[in-house]
Design an enzyme around this catalytic site. Sequence first.
Site, PDB file in Angstrom:
ATOM      1  N   HIS A 201       0.825  -1.218   0.009  1.00  0.00           N
ATOM      2  CA  HIS A 201      -0.064   0.052  -0.016  1.00  0.00           C
ATOM      3  C   HIS A 201       1.052   1.292   0.066  1.00  0.00           C
ATOM      4  O   HIS A 201       0.356   2.268  -0.596  1.00  0.00           O
ATOM      5  CB  HIS A 201      -1.142  -0.129   1.220  1.00  0.00           C
ATOM      6  CG  HIS A 201      -2.191  -0.849   0.750  1.00  0.00           C
ATOM      7  ND1 HIS A 201      -2.243  -2.287   1.318  1.00  0.00           N
ATOM      8  CD2 HIS A 201      -3.311  -0.906   0.005  1.00  0.00           C
ATOM      9  CE1 HIS A 201      -3.243  -2.861   0.871  1.00  0.00           C
ATOM     10  NE2 HIS A 201      -4.012  -1.944   0.061  1.00  0.00           N
ATOM     11  N   GLU A 445     -11.831 -10.455  -4.380  1.00  0.00           N
ATOM     12  CA  GLU A 445     -10.692 -10.687  -4.362  1.00  0.00           C
ATOM     13  C   GLU A 445      -9.975 -11.769  -3.378  1.00  0.00           C
ATOM     14  O   GLU A 445      -8.830 -11.966  -2.942  1.00  0.00           O
ATOM     15  CB  GLU A 445      -9.822  -9.334  -3.658  1.00  0.00           C
ATOM     16  CG  GLU A 445     -10.689  -8.632  -2.485  1.00  0.00           C
ATOM     17  CD  GLU A 445     -10.272  -7.387  -2.140  1.00  0.00           C
ATOM     18  OE1 GLU A 445      -9.276  -6.864  -2.532  1.00  0.00           O
ATOM     19  OE2 GLU A 445     -11.150  -6.964  -1.177  1.00  0.00           O
ATOM     20  N   ASP A 469      -5.138  -8.624  -4.260  1.00  0.00           N
ATOM     21  CA  ASP A 469      -5.263  -9.768  -3.389  1.00  0.00           C
ATOM     22  C   ASP A 469      -5.590 -10.894  -3.975  1.00  0.00           C
ATOM     23  O   ASP A 469      -5.408 -11.827  -3.561  1.00  0.00           O
ATOM     24  CB  ASP A 469      -6.484  -9.044  -2.279  1.00  0.00           C
ATOM     25  CG  ASP A 469      -5.797  -8.362  -1.303  1.00  0.00           C
ATOM     26  OD1 ASP A 469      -4.957  -8.663  -0.571  1.00  0.00           O
ATOM     27  OD2 ASP A 469      -6.609  -7.324  -1.014  1.00  0.00           O
ATOM     28  N   CYS A 516     -10.087  -3.219 -10.279  1.00  0.00           N
ATOM     29  CA  CYS A 516      -9.609  -2.036  -9.563  1.00  0.00           C
ATOM     30  C   CYS A 516      -7.984  -2.355  -8.919  1.00  0.00           C
ATOM     31  O   CYS A 516      -7.513  -1.477  -8.501  1.00  0.00           O
ATOM     32  CB  CYS A 516     -10.519  -1.430  -8.769  1.00  0.00           C
ATOM     33  SG  CYS A 516     -10.721  -2.463  -7.257  1.00  0.00           S
TER      34      CYS A 516
HETATM   35  C1  PEP Z   1      -7.075  -5.248  -4.512  1.00  0.00           C
HETATM   36  O1  PEP Z   1      -6.596  -5.986  -3.568  1.00  0.00           O
HETATM   37  O2  PEP Z   1      -6.641  -5.346  -5.709  1.00  0.00           O
HETATM   38  C2  PEP Z   1      -7.654  -3.858  -4.257  1.00  0.00           C
HETATM   39  C3  PEP Z   1      -7.877  -3.029  -4.848  1.00  0.00           C
HETATM   40  O3  PEP Z   1      -7.671  -3.594  -2.965  1.00  0.00           O
HETATM   41  P1  PEP Z   1      -6.522  -3.153  -2.062  1.00  0.00           P
HETATM   42  O4  PEP Z   1      -5.047  -3.086  -2.744  1.00  0.00           O
HETATM   43  O5  PEP Z   1      -6.771  -1.684  -1.157  1.00  0.00           O
HETATM   44  O6  PEP Z   1      -6.216  -4.411  -0.969  1.00  0.00           O
HETATM   45 MG    MG Z   2      -7.526  -5.765  -1.575  1.00  0.00          MG
END
Ligand code: PEP
Ligand code: MG
Length: 589
Positions: A201, A445, A469, A516
């Site tokens: 992140h 996910e 994920d 996403c």
């Molecule tokens: C993902 O897991 O692809 C996602 C968009 O959520 P995050 O990256 O916030 O876990």
């Molecule tokens: Mg995620």
Amino acid sequence: MSAEEQKPKQELIVRGIAASQGISYGQIFVYIQTIIEVPVYEVEKDKRPAEIARLEQALMVTRQQIQKIMSEVEKNLGPDEARIFDAHLLVLEDQALITETVRELEKTGTNIETCFNRIAQRYIKAFEEIDDEYLRERGCDIRDVAQRVLNNLLGRTGQNLGRLVEKRIVVANDISPSDAAGIDSSQALGIVTDSGSKTSHAVIVARSMKIPAVVGLRDFTTKVEPGDWVIVDGYEGLVILNPREATLFRYGQIQRQKKSYEQRLFEANRLPAVTLDGVKLTLRANIEKVDEVALVREYHAEGVGLFRTEFLYLGAPDAPTEEQQYAAYRELAEALAPAPVVIRTLDLGGDKPAQSQAHLFPKENNPFLGYRAIRFCLDQPDLFKQQLRAILRASAHGNVHLMYPMISGRDELARANAVLDECKAELGAEKVAFNKDIRVGSMIEIPSAAMTADLLARDCDFFSIGTNDLIQYLIAIDRVNDRIAHLYEPTHPAVLRTLRHVVVEAHRAKIKVSVCGEMAGDPTFTALLFGLGVDELSMTPPLLPAAKNILRNMKMSDARALAQMAMAMSSPKDINALCERFVSERLKA
Ligand code: PEP
Ligand code: MG
């Protein structure tokens, strides 16, 4: 690039993971949290007033530093985040702490750093032992401030990214998402870390701030010395320590070419997202903060496909209230209406622990398989309801969609929807406005959610596939572990088959599917994803021009053929090469 201050040191090229595009060159700022070693020595009686004067001077400098950080945080993140430092300023004004330090000096005759440290540690311990979350937090404030004061007394540069006051390349062993959120993008020229991967992140935050980053460099921090200079090549994932004149020259040229190419892409990005054979596609933005709405507009995104609300919690001393959340969501919805804004409910946990909620997150062996996202929210119904109410209330002011993260199956979705129904009933009874037909979707996910997409689709208005994920769980690759990052393969046949399965089931149920995760923002995969039947892609705004460029230069019929060919292949590397060829053939003209 200027090499004036460069020392004649050996050039060293290290390969890591290209995490955020761009090239930068600068002097390093090494960020490693270490325990400060305080020297102990005796001070003669006549020198003691000078020791007290040193303490006063250090307190004053610390105050100035904190005020500077406050104003930078306020400028970058807003007044609420800046208020975190009010508590730090209060520590500096604590007369008991100062009087006791002076008393300790008079009693023991040891140097002022030692005296200050002893008293501060006594305070920290006392606060830590109190069975009250608020007061324990104050212990953390004292520790933070004491570190700054000690660093100033010892004439050392402190370890805090918020105090990056000169333009530097941050070289760190690790950066937490809240560290990253506190970075001033005008001061951080680049980010280089020993750990991390493309989907951690902190890296996602760097990408949204357009800071070039290379991660997963293992032991790079042990190879650098203060004052070293580096080039960060966020395109190729290279870091060049103490570059030679010739390397600097070459990179100067590369940087100019990339800049002019990106400028052309940026200008072409105004044009509609339509393929050569006339198919209109949808590109949306992923954002973490409300003020990124400016980027959504600048990069011509068709609304927000993912608003990661956890960033309202990260780095803040207290959880945001329903009113604060409502104000943030409403501002976003109003700013972008009638374009949709997909607000995702809290995804704390995993690599996103929140300071204000730390007491709710016990240490876990497998945080990514643990107490996270919807599991946490369903276990903390008050906190969950607060957020759902805020989102519902904001839905009266724009085109708000609501989305749950980390749904693993139909029962979990039903439980989340039951809480949502409760909130709707409450708001109805209170006569508070909200959109009764708010669209509610689920992230896909977790493999179990993908496998049961047909069941989930019955209770969802849309799906959004979180490939970060999904890939981590499908092929068992910890998304933040640099040692296995090379095994994280978006083109693994299992990933493609899963994506296709979700698309087919969603379309059978007549609902749309977005992607996403970071895969959506990688231009290598734009055609593949649309070819697999995905309806929308959502990505960090600065990545939108490259995706738009590809789709405007391809035929949708070719993208479908590409996906079909990829689905018939068995090697992730071959599929990746096929996608790369598809792109290069279309962009070479
Ligand atoms: C993902 O897991 O692809 C996602 C968009 O959520 P995050 O990256 O916030 O876990
Ligand atoms: Mg995620």
